[in-house]
Design a protein around this motif. Structure first.
Motif, PDB file in Angstrom:
ATOM      1  N   LEU A   1     -39.170  27.803 -54.532  1.00 23.48           N
ATOM      2  CA  LEU A   1     -39.963  26.708 -55.092  1.00 23.48           C
ATOM      3  C   LEU A   1     -39.108  25.523 -55.516  1.00 23.48           C
ATOM      4  O   LEU A   1     -39.520  24.368 -55.353  1.00 23.48           O
ATOM      5  N   ALA A   2     -37.923  25.767 -56.043  1.00 25.84           N
ATOM      6  CA  ALA A   2     -37.049  24.664 -56.452  1.00 25.84           C
ATOM      7  C   ALA A   2     -36.667  23.826 -55.240  1.00 25.84           C
ATOM      8  O   ALA A   2     -36.682  22.593 -55.298  1.00 25.84           O
ATOM      9  N   SER A   3     -36.345  24.475 -54.144  1.00 25.79           N
ATOM     10  CA  SER A   3     -36.001  23.746 -52.919  1.00 25.79           C
ATOM     11  C   SER A   3     -37.171  22.913 -52.428  1.00 25.79           C
ATOM     12  O   SER A   3     -37.002  21.747 -52.057  1.00 25.79           O
ATOM     13  N   ALA A   4     -38.357  23.487 -52.407  1.00 27.94           N
ATOM     14  CA  ALA A   4     -39.548  22.750 -51.970  1.00 27.94           C
ATOM     15  C   ALA A   4     -39.811  21.564 -52.885  1.00 27.94           C
ATOM     16  O   ALA A   4     -40.131  20.461 -52.418  1.00 27.94           O
ATOM     17  N   LEU A   5     -39.654  21.770 -54.177  1.00 29.65           N
ATOM     18  CA  LEU A   5     -39.890  20.721 -55.164  1.00 29.65           C
ATOM     19  C   LEU A   5     -38.912  19.566 -54.975  1.00 29.65           C
ATOM     20  O   LEU A   5     -39.313  18.392 -54.912  1.00 29.65           O
ATOM     21  N   VAL A   6     -37.634  19.873 -54.879  1.00 33.28           N
ATOM     22  CA  VAL A   6     -36.620  18.824 -54.767  1.00 33.28           C
ATOM     23  C   VAL A   6     -36.728  18.099 -53.427  1.00 33.28           C
ATOM     24  O   VAL A   6     -36.614  16.874 -53.376  1.00 33.28           O
ATOM     25  N   ALA A   7     -36.978  18.822 -52.351  1.00 29.77           N
ATOM     26  CA  ALA A   7     -37.151  18.169 -51.049  1.00 29.77           C
ATOM     27  C   ALA A   7     -38.309  17.174 -51.103  1.00 29.77           C
ATOM     28  O   ALA A   7     -38.192  16.037 -50.618  1.00 29.77           O
TER      29      ALA A   7
END
Length: 93
Positions: free
Chosen positions: A51-57
């Motif tokens: 989720l952190a990766s999806a959020l930052v992207a």
């Protein structure tokens, strides 16, 4: 698990929602020509799910779409940009 990412401008943060609940966020400070990412956090119950990766992207794409440069003061955002060269041109200085 379905998620939605929103820019909560009132709180100055991008939020990732899972099943209607805020699972994490990326706090920012918005300036006229750039956005400073200060802190990224995912609630413990949602860690390890990407989720952190999806959020930052999403936050970086939205910043690019708005024509903003990015200053990654948050270590997670800085590390994400290092691992994804397509976002390195956004970095301010």
């Amino acid at each position: 698990m379905t998620h939605e990412i929103v820019d909560n401008t009132a709180e100055s943060r991008f939020e990732i929602h899972v099943d209607g609940e805020v699972a994490g966020f990326a706090v920012y400070r918005l300036l006229p020509t750039k956005i400073i990412f200060l802190h990224t956090e995912i609630k413990p119950a949602y860690e390890g799910k990407g989720l952190a990766s999806a959020l930052v992207a999403h936050a970086l794409r939205a910043s690019a779409d708005a024509g903003l440069k990015v200053k990654p003061e948050c270590p997670y955002v800085a590390g994400y940009i290092e691992r994804h060269p397509e976002f390195q041109e956004l970095v301010d200085g």
